[in-house]
Write an enzyme that holds these catalytic residues in place. Structure first.
Site, PDB file in Angstrom:
ATOM      1  N   ASP A   1     -65.367  -9.474 -13.736  1.00  0.00           N
ATOM      2  CA  ASP A   1     -65.827 -10.390 -14.774  1.00  0.00           C
ATOM      3  C   ASP A   1     -67.208 -10.034 -15.317  1.00  0.00           C
ATOM      4  OD1 ASP A   1     -63.562 -11.900 -14.875  1.00  0.00           O
ATOM      5  OD2 ASP A   1     -64.325 -13.569 -13.698  1.00  0.00           O
TER       6      ASP A   1
ATOM      7  N   CYS B   1     -54.453 -16.195 -20.630  1.00  0.00           N
ATOM      8  CA  CYS B   1     -55.261 -15.005 -20.407  1.00  0.00           C
ATOM      9  C   CYS B   1     -54.509 -13.767 -20.852  1.00  0.00           C
ATOM     10  CB  CYS B   1     -55.644 -14.876 -18.935  1.00  0.00           C
ATOM     11  SG  CYS B   1     -57.024 -13.763 -18.679  1.00  0.00           S
TER      12      CYS B   1
ATOM     13  N   ARG C   1     -54.464 -20.385 -17.491  1.00  0.00           N
ATOM     14  CA  ARG C   1     -53.770 -19.886 -16.314  1.00  0.00           C
ATOM     15  C   ARG C   1     -54.113 -20.685 -15.059  1.00  0.00           C
ATOM     16  NH1 ARG C   1     -54.788 -16.638 -12.120  1.00  0.00           N
ATOM     17  NH2 ARG C   1     -53.016 -15.527 -11.241  1.00  0.00           N
TER      18      ARG C   1
END
EC number: 2.5.1.7
Length: 440
Positions: free
Chosen positions: A320, A126, A102
C-alpha cells in the site's frame, strides 16, 4: 465528478494529524456484530468505505450513532461511532451495498459466529488483482461451517444441531489480512481453541485483537504469525480507539520528502513503519519519532537518492506504499527497481506518472525501473503538470504527491478512489501549505 487541482512547487511545512486506520476501522465496525451490547469506537476516519460499512450494518438492524464533524476544513476532528447490534435482525450483506467495497466480507465471520448463519454477497470495490475470498471460506469450513456460493452470494450456516462453531487449527495458503481478521473474529465465539497459522502480523490485525480482548475474548500471539484464540460463550461491549493509519502517515512522509518540507505527523506511529522509514533514511530524508508523532525533514527530492524495494507482507515494505514511494523515486536522483510481489495489476499509476514526465519502464506488471529526474540536469529536472486519472486508492495518492512537485497545474480526476482511504487529504495538505483544491 470531483477532481483535485494542484499547483505544485510548495514545500509542506507544519503539523498534520494522522487519522484512524481504515484497515482497522472496517473490521472493528464488524466486530461490534459479535455482541448484543453497545460498542463505542473513537478515532474513526471519515471515509467513503467507512460510510459504506455503516450503511451495511445499519441495514442489518444495527443502531448506529455517529458523532463526526463533516467539515473537512476541521482536519483533526476524530470521529466517534456508537453501535448497538442487540436488535440485529437481518444477518445479510446484499450486493447493492457490498459491490463498492471488498471489506464487506468481514461481516461473514462475526454473523456466522453469533447467529449461526450469514448471507454475504461476493465483494467488489477493488481493481487490484483477483484477491480471492477462498481462504475465508476454507477457514470457516474448518471450524464446521457449511458454505455454498451461489448466485453471487456466500451462504453460510452451522450444521443442524450445532449452536457454535468449533475450534480448529487453520493454516492459510497465503498470508491474508482480511482472512486473518475474519477467522479471528469468528473464533472468539467458537467452542474450544482455534490456532491461526500463517496469520497476518499487521498492526491493524493486532489492534482488532486488542479490541476483541476488551470485549472479553481470549487471544494470544496477535502481531505474530501464530494466533491462539480460546472461544468464549459471549462477548460484551467496549470502548476502543482505532489505531493511527500507518499508510496515511507513510503517504505524508513521502509527500513531505518529495517537496523538501519539514513536518510533524501527529499521532503517527514510527514503529509501524520501519520498512518505509528505513528506505526514506537511506534516501537522505531525516525521520525520527517525536513526542506525539513522527518528525520528517527533507532537503528536497533533487538531493535524495532513489531507493529500490520489494513489497512483502508486514513487517516488510507494504504494497500500500509502493505507488507513493515510486512517486518520490521519480523526482529523486539515480535509478531504482521496484518489485511488486503482493498484488497483480498494481502499476496502473505508472502510465499517469509518465504523463507528468516520469521515466519508468515496467516488466510483466511486476517490476518497474525508475530513472529519477533529480540528476537529469544541473538544477534537477522537473515534472510538468497535466491532467491525470486516478485508477485506485494508492495510485491516487501517488499522483497527488507528483502533482505537489510538478511545475504548473496538475488535475487529478476520479478522486473518489482517494476518498475511499484518505480522511480529508486536501484539507490536511492545505494546512501544510499546499496549493490544492477540490473542484467539480
Amino acid at each position: 465528478m470531483d477532481k483535485l487541482l494542484i499547483r505544485g512547487g510548495r514545500p509542506l511545512v507544519g503539523e498534520v494529524p494522522i487519522s484512524g486506520a481504515k484497515n482497522a476501522a472496517l473490521p472493528e465496525l464488524c466486530a461490534a456484530l459479535l455482541t448484543a451490547d453497545p460498542v463505542t469506537l473513537h478515532n474513526v476516519p471519515r471515509l467513503q468505505d467507512v460510510a459504506t460499512m455503516l450503511r451495511l450494518i445499519r441495514n442489518m438492524g444495527v443502531q448506529v450513532d455517529r458523532i463526526a464533524n463533516p467539515d473537512c476544513s476541521v482536519a483533526d476532528a476524530a470521529g466517534i461511532v456508537r453501535l448497538d447490534a442487540g436488535a440485529l435482525s437481518t444477518p445479510e450483506a446484499p450486493y447493492d451495498l457490498v459491490k463498492t467495497m471488498r471489506a464487506s466480507v468481514l461481516a461473514l465471520g462475526p454473523l456466522l459466529a453469533r447467529f449461526g448463519e450469514a448471507t454475504v454477497s461476493l465483494p467488489g470495490g477493488c481493481a487490484i488483482g483477483s484477491r480471492p475470498v477462498d481462504q475465508h471460506i476454507k477457514g470457516l469450513q474448518a471450524m464446521g461451517a457449511q458454505i455454498v456460493v451461489e448466485h453471487g452470494y456466500m451462504i453460510a450456516r452451522l450444521p443442524q444441531g450445532c449452536t457454535r462453531l468449533r475450534g480448529a487449527r487453520i493454516t492459510t495458503d497465503m498470508v491474508t489480512v482480511t482472512g486473518t481478521e475474519n477467522l479471528l473474529m469468528a473464533a472468539t465465539l467458537a467452542e474450544g481453541e482455534t490456532v491461526l497459522e500463517n496469520a497476518a502480523q499487521e498492526p491493524e490485525v493486532a489492534d482488532l485483537a486488542e479490541m476483541l480482548i476488551k470485549m472479553g475474548a481470549r487471544i494470544e500471539g496477535h502481531g505474530t504469525s501464530r494466533i491462539r484464540i480460546q472461544g468464549v460463550e459471549r462477548l460484551h461491549g467496549c470502548e476502543h480507539a482505532v489505531v493511527a493509519d500507518r499508510i496515511e502517515a507513510g503517504t505524508f512522509l513521502c509527500a513531505v520528502a518529495a517537496t523538501g518540507g519539514d513536518a510533524l505527523l501527529r499521532h503517527g506511529r514510527a514503529d509501524h513503519l520501519d520498512a518505509v522509514i528505513d528506505k526514506l533514511r537511506d534516501a537522505g530524508v531525516q525521520v525520527a519519532p517525536e513526542e506525539g508523532g513522527i518528525r520528517v525533514r527533507s532537503p528536497g527530492a533533487a538531493q535524495l537518492k532513489a531507493q529500490g524495494f520489494r513489497t512483502t507482507e508486514y513487517p516488510g515494505f507494504p504494497t500500500d506504499m509502493q505507488a507513493q514511494f515510486m512517486a518520490l523515486n521519480v523526482v529523486a536522483q539515480g535509478t531504482a527497481t521496484v518489485a511488486e510481489t503482493i498484488f497483480e495489476n498494481r502499476f496502473m499509476h505508472v502510465n499517469e506518472l509518465l504523463r507528468l514526465g516520469a521515466k519508468i519502464q515496467t516488466t510483466d506488471g511486476r517490476v518497474a525501473v525508475i530513472e529519477g529526474l533529480g540528476g537529469a540536469a544541473p538544477a534537477g529536472a522537473r515534472l510538468s503538470g497535466a491532467t491525470v486519472m486516478a485508477t485506485d486508492l494508492r495510485a491516487s495518492a501517488s499522483l497527488v504527491i507528483a502533482g505537489l512537485v510538478a511545475d504548473g497545474e496538475t488535475l487529478v480526476d476520479r478522486i473518489y478512489h482517494l476518498d475511499r482511504g484518505y480522511d480529508c487529504m486536501e484539507a490536511k495538505l492545505r494546512g501544510l501549505g499546499a496549493d490544492i483544491e477540490r473542484i467539480q
